[in-house]
Design an enzyme around this catalytic site. Structure first.
Site, mmCIF file in Angstrom:
data_model
loop_
_atom_site.group_PDB
_atom_site.id
_atom_site.type_symbol
_atom_site.label_atom_id
_atom_site.label_comp_id
_atom_site.label_asym_id
_atom_site.label_seq_id
_atom_site.Cartn_x
_atom_site.Cartn_y
_atom_site.Cartn_z
ATOM 1 C CE LYS B 75 -54.641 -1.306 -20.082
ATOM 2 N NZ LYS B 75 -55.769 -1.355 -19.873
ATOM 3 C CB SER B 150 -56.148 -5.733 -19.306
ATOM 4 O OG SER B 150 -57.065 -4.069 -19.670
ATOM 5 C CB SER B 174 -59.090 -3.999 -18.864
ATOM 6 O OG SER B 174 -58.802 -4.936 -19.466
#
Lengths: 95, 484, 477
Positions: B75, B150, B174
């Site tokens: 990420k 997210s 997330s």
């Protein structure tokens, strides 16, 4: 509680953001939705409850007082917006 | 070969079926051909091939562990040395970290190969990956739908089989929500299990790094490699990490599974509820015992979270001021103007909303009514879990109330967007390990996630339950059309 | 005429004597090149985290114990949020609601007797960076070397009633933090900085007036001048029928005046909240007791011990206790020397201190260590050296690492104590000065000094003056 566009501008100053009047109007609506959602908290009685700052009650770990860091300012400053003589430059600040 | 799990790749690499370089090259090509997903912010082909050939040398010498040579994607919230780390934000568009996050370093130590950096909601604020400066990521199961957020880029990468595993971060759901919406296994370990050093902070007391993969078994191996004490993080737990893989094959007969009635409400889509009920009978079939439990304050989770997380964020994001790194506005006459223009240009609308909310709940006159009140609720929520875990070993329910929603549907309605976290954020508030695993599909062919919450520091049990479930179901083996 | 009473409270920022920063392993050496000590935590790179320095906690506890305060077992680091270019994170980590030390006091001596000044609290916090206003094309340069330096902020009660008392408190505090090695107290380097809260009220009125905060007063002299200026200014304002505005004022030492700092915007709202990166600091009894066990003897104990055990006068004892090294030096010499403690104290406070002052060095760097100093005084005690000779030998010792005996030998500094030798010289002097001898015997006592001088001159000053006196008197009578 509800937030007026003026209050939005005051909060914006605290976090160093800038909004036009119409942006502040829109935000005031959105933030008031959020705040009324948040105020559902008040339905729960929290008298005599200790506030919780960390997800588990931990205690601070203390580090030995040893210098472990070396000078790497050139590397750190290679992507900086503005530097001179090893200093980070900003618009003139007068006390 | 692209559709295999990490452990399948591991066996193939050891068996010389193909090399890590071959696998890496194939996945990079695949990623380029899937650019329409917009799952990546940065591809790091060159470094990846270097790391892969290093891994191949280790494997040839008979060295290296189970993850050596296995590709992954990080990420873009994790700092990676010499590779840009944007957090999905314009304000860090040009930021190249001079150091690696602890998690990145550990997975590299384990021999994993970084293919690139995944798209995400700006500073991890969002549940749809629509709040990225780099544009929204699409859900491989349906390109008109969001992948969740997210960590939506990471989820899309794994769902589209562009990498077998991807790292994520989970502040309110997330990792688990995008895992659910993309048909993946995703785990957020206990707070403090994975170092936060080098993971750009959104809400420090809630943020926790974790992993998304095709199976819970892969999750166990990668989590093992990334976990453990780190002296650079004052909230890191100094406790031995159990051997997760070791317990995967344990029987779950006799395990007490808690069913909170608060998680089975009208708000849950009927198809989702049905799939969860079926999952529960699968667990019962494996000998688990169902126990009704109460989480009476769970309704307070969302309001509590949306006070605490923005409060911490408003402070954490103050360092992005255009002085030392990152974006600085072009024209300014004084320091205040520089700050305001830099930050107004640098941050997107959702981040700005949260900065304002955060400043509001911490400001004089409102601090007690909002921030302290939320901290008290946090304790009530944590206490609810402690009581519930006296009666059960794991708590299950739906990960999300609905399956993936259309891109654009909730962007103008923050509160509706926030409700995506309704089942997930209480685990963050209490610091508990939690996981989402595939549990079926709705009539539109969109994945449904089963949510498992464990006791503090007991990732072992949820991984064990998840693995046993996956040995008896095949939801996790389904591949979105066009990505096989 | 209205009688005004000033009310003064002080906030002192003391830099703790650690090697590394409060929350990172970066060095804090003074005078490093710009940003050479600015590590990732110091410049707040994305993703970095604070890890607290154990030694800083220990020094804070030591200070708390030294002033008889309560050491809090639980203290909390909070974030003070504001934007300033020298503040890299956009917040300062500081203890706010739960400081590590609370409720102590210091006793100061004033013209009207001892006064106890309350210390409300002392808390740990990090320093900010430094702005450099040289000419960078109209811009300001920021150096983050200082960012993260560990500070203890010591907040007094508004217990002082004059600038003189404020200075007395500061001096006492300065001596104390140095004595306990909490801080080097170096004011030029900013290790000991003071802000003053000043208000005035009609004498006898228990209510406090509106206060102003004076910043940037970093020497004892400026503290006194700034406070006195501010008191006069406030009296003028009030007597002209005006009102005091609560504000921060900057002391300008060149003009000797305080002036209002332009407040750039509406009132600050620092939005304090507990730092989620730092769990609560819990100090257990074991830790606190360990610090206590390693505490040097409290200066007040030591002072009364000196007065009783060594019969030193209070000012002499006080002077020895100006810093711990001096007191330790004194005790080391006392332990080994045959000289009496009063002589030792007078020699340390007198000759040795003069020597150190001349060279502008501390006693820990003294060219004459306690061993050689002991030997020197012992040679005076056994009359090998006269006082005057000892002073000269001390000067030699300061420039020559040889031992005391070697210097006495090589420079011929041996006192003549052989009475037959002295009698011989006295006899010669009396023979050569018959007129004066006659004058003396006729009753002119003053000539005695002259004859004494002649004997000392004849022995190059080496004769023991006591013996000369005795023998001269005997031979004259």
């Amino acid at each position: 509680m509800s937030l007026s566009p003026d209050q939005i501008q005051q909060l914006a100053r605290l976090v160093r953001l800038k909004f036009t009047e119409s942006e502040a109007d829109d935000l005031s609506e959105q933030l008031n939705d959020i705040i009324s959602m948040v105020e559902q908290m008040n339905q729960i009685d929290t008298r005599h409850i200790q506030p919780m700052s960390h997800p588990q009650d931990m205690r601070l770990r203390l580090r030995k007082d040893i210098v472990t860091e070396k000078d790497r300012h050139k590397e750190f400053q290679s992507g900086a917006p503005a530097t001179d003589s090893g200093l980070y430059l900003v618009p003139r600040v007068v006390e | 070969m692209e559709c295999r799990t990490a452990l399948e790749h591991s066996r193939a690499l050891k068996g010389k079926e193909y090399s890590s370089v071959e696998l890496t090259r194939a996945l990079l090509e695949h990623s380029q051909s899937c650019a329409d997903l917009n799952a990546f912010i940065t591809l790091t082909s060159e470094q990846a091939l270097k790391q892969a050939s290093h891994a191949d040398r280790l494997i040839a010498k008979g060295e290296g562990g189970p993850l050596t040579g296995i590709p992954l994607v990080h990420k873009d919230l994790f700092c990676t040395k010499d590779v840009r780390t944007t957090c999905g934000s314009r304000i860090l568009d040009n930021f190249i970290s001079p150091y690696d996050a602890t998690l990145v370093e550990r997975l590299q130590q384990a021999g994993m190969v970084m293919l690139g950096k995944a798209n995400m909601d700006e500073f991890a604020m969002g549940s749809s990956t629509e709040n990225s400066y780099y544009g929204p990521t699409r859900n491989p199961w349906n390109h008109e739908r969001v992948p969740g957020g997210s960590s939506g880029g990471s989820a899309a990468v794994v769902a589209a089989r562009l990498a077998p595993v991807a790292t994520g971060t989970d502040t309110g759901g997330s990792i688990r929500q995008p895992a659910a919406l993309c048909g993946l296994s995703g785990i957020k370990p206990s707070y403090g299990r994975v170092s936060r050093y080098g993971m750009v902070a959104f809400a420090s007391s809630l943020d926790q790094g974790g992993i998304m993969a095709l199976t819970s078994e892969d999750c166990a191996y990668v989590l093992q490699a990334m976990s453990g004490f780190d002296e650079k993080d004052s909230t890191s737990i100094n406790q031995p990490v159990p051997d997760y893989a070791n317990s995967l094959s344990d029987s779950i007969a006799g395990k007490a599974v808690g069913l909170p009635k608060e998680f089975f409400t009208d708000g849950v889509d009927e198809e989702v509820a049905e799939a969860i009920r079926e999952s529960i009978s699968v667990l019962e079939g494996l000998g688990a015992r169902m126990v009704e439990i109460d989480l009476p304050n769970s309704a307070a989770g969302i309001p509590c979270y949306y006070v605490l997380a923005p409060a911490e964020a408003s402070s954490n994001l103050a360092r992005f001021d255009g002085v030392r790194y990152g974006h600085r506005t072009f024209e300014y006459t004084d320091i205040i103007e520089m700050y305001e223009a830099t930050r107004s240009e640098g941050f997107g609308p959702e981040v700005k909303r949260r900065l304002l909310i955060g400043a509001y709940v911490l400001s004089i006159g409102y601090f007690e009514a909002y921030y302290v009140k939320a901290q008290k609720l946090r304790r009530l929520i944590a206490d609810d879990f402690s009581r519930a875990f006296e009666k059960c070993d794991v708590i299950v329910g739906p990960t999300t109330p609905t399956t993936a929603f259309p891109i654009g549907l909730k962007t103008d309605d923050p509160v509706q967007m926030y409700l995506n976290d309704v089942f997930t954020n209480s685990a963050n508030l209490a610091g508990l390990p939690a996981m989402s695993i595939p549990a079926g599909f709705d009539r539109q062919g969109l994945p449904i996630g089963l949510h498992l919450i464990g006791k503090y520091l007991d990732e072992t049990t949820i991984l064990n339950v998840a693995h046993q479930y996956q040995l008896n179901t095949d939801w996790h083996q389904r591949i979105p059309e066009g990505y096989a | 005429m209205m009688q005004w009473e000033p009310v003064i409270g002080l906030e002192v920022h003391v830099q703790l004597m650690t090697d590394s920063k409060l929350f990172s392993g970066a060095p804090i050496a003074y005078g490093a090149h710009a940003n050479h000590q600015a590590c990732p935590v110091s410049i707040a790179l994305p993703g970095v985290l604070p890890v607290m320095n154990l030694e800083a906690a220990r020094l804070a506890v030591r200070f708390g114990l030294a002033i008889g305060a309560k050491v809090e077992k639980r203290s909390v680091f909070e974030r003070k949020n504001y934007f300033y270019p020298d503040l890299p994170k956009g917040y300062q980590i500081s203890q706010y609601k739960h400081p590590v030390v609370s409720g102590g006091s210091l006793t100061i001596e004033t013209g009207t007797g001892d006064r106890v000044i309350g210390i409300t609290r002392a808390h740990l916090e990090e320093d900010a960076g430094k702005s450099v206003h040289e000419n960078f094309h109209g811009m300001t340069g920021i150096d983050f070397n200082r960012a993260g330096t560990p500070l203890l902020e010591i907040v007094s009660e508004p217990d002082m009633r004059s600038a003189e008392e404020a200075v007395a408190y500061l001096k006492k505090l300065h001596a104390l933090v140095r004595y306990f090695e909490v801080s080097d107290g170096n004011m030029q380097e900013g290790s000991f900085r003071c802000d003053a809260n000043v208000s005035i009220r009609p004498k006898g009125n228990p209510e406090l007036g509106t206060r102003t905060e004076l910043k940037n007063i970093n020497s004892f002299r400026f503290v006194e001048k700034a406070i006195n200026f501010e008191i006069e200014r406030q009296i003028d304002v009030l007597e002209d029928g005006g009102m005091i505005i609560q504000e921060t004022r900057l002391y300008d030492s060149e003009r000797d005046e305080t002036r209002s700092m332009r407040s750039k915007e509406d009132a600050q709202d620092y939005r304090y909240f507990p730092d989620p990166d730092l769990p609560e600091m819990i100090l257990d009894d074991e830790f606190i007791e360990e610090v206590r066990a390693n505490l040097p003897e409290l200066p007040n104990h030591r002072k009364s011990r000196y007065e009783q055990e060594f019969s030193l006068s209070p000012p002499v004892a006080e002077k020895l206790l100006r810093d711990r090294d001096t007191a330790d030096f004194f005790e080391r010499v006392c332990e080994r020397s045959r000289s009496d403690p009063k002589t030792i104290a007078n020699w340390i406070n007198g000759e040795l201190t003069a020597l150190l002052n001349e060279r502008n060095i501390e006693i820990s760097d003294s060219p004459v260590d306690s061993d050689r100093f002991t030997a020197l005084l012992d040679h005076m005690a056994d009359k090998t050296l006269s006082g005057k000779m000892a002073k000269e030998v001390l000067m030699h010792l300061a420039n020559d690492p040889s031992d005391v005996d070697a210097i006495i030998e090589s420079k011929g500094f041996r006192q003549i104590t052989d009475s037959s030798e002295i009698e011989r010289v006295v006899g010669e002097v009396l023979d050569a000065n018959a007129p004066q001898v006659r004058q003396y015997r006729e009753g002119n006592q003053k000539v005695f000094g002259y004859l004494m001088g002649q004997v000392m001159k004849a022995t190059d000053g080496k004769a023991d003056p006591g013996q000369v006196n005795q023998i001269l008197r005997n031979l004259l009578e």
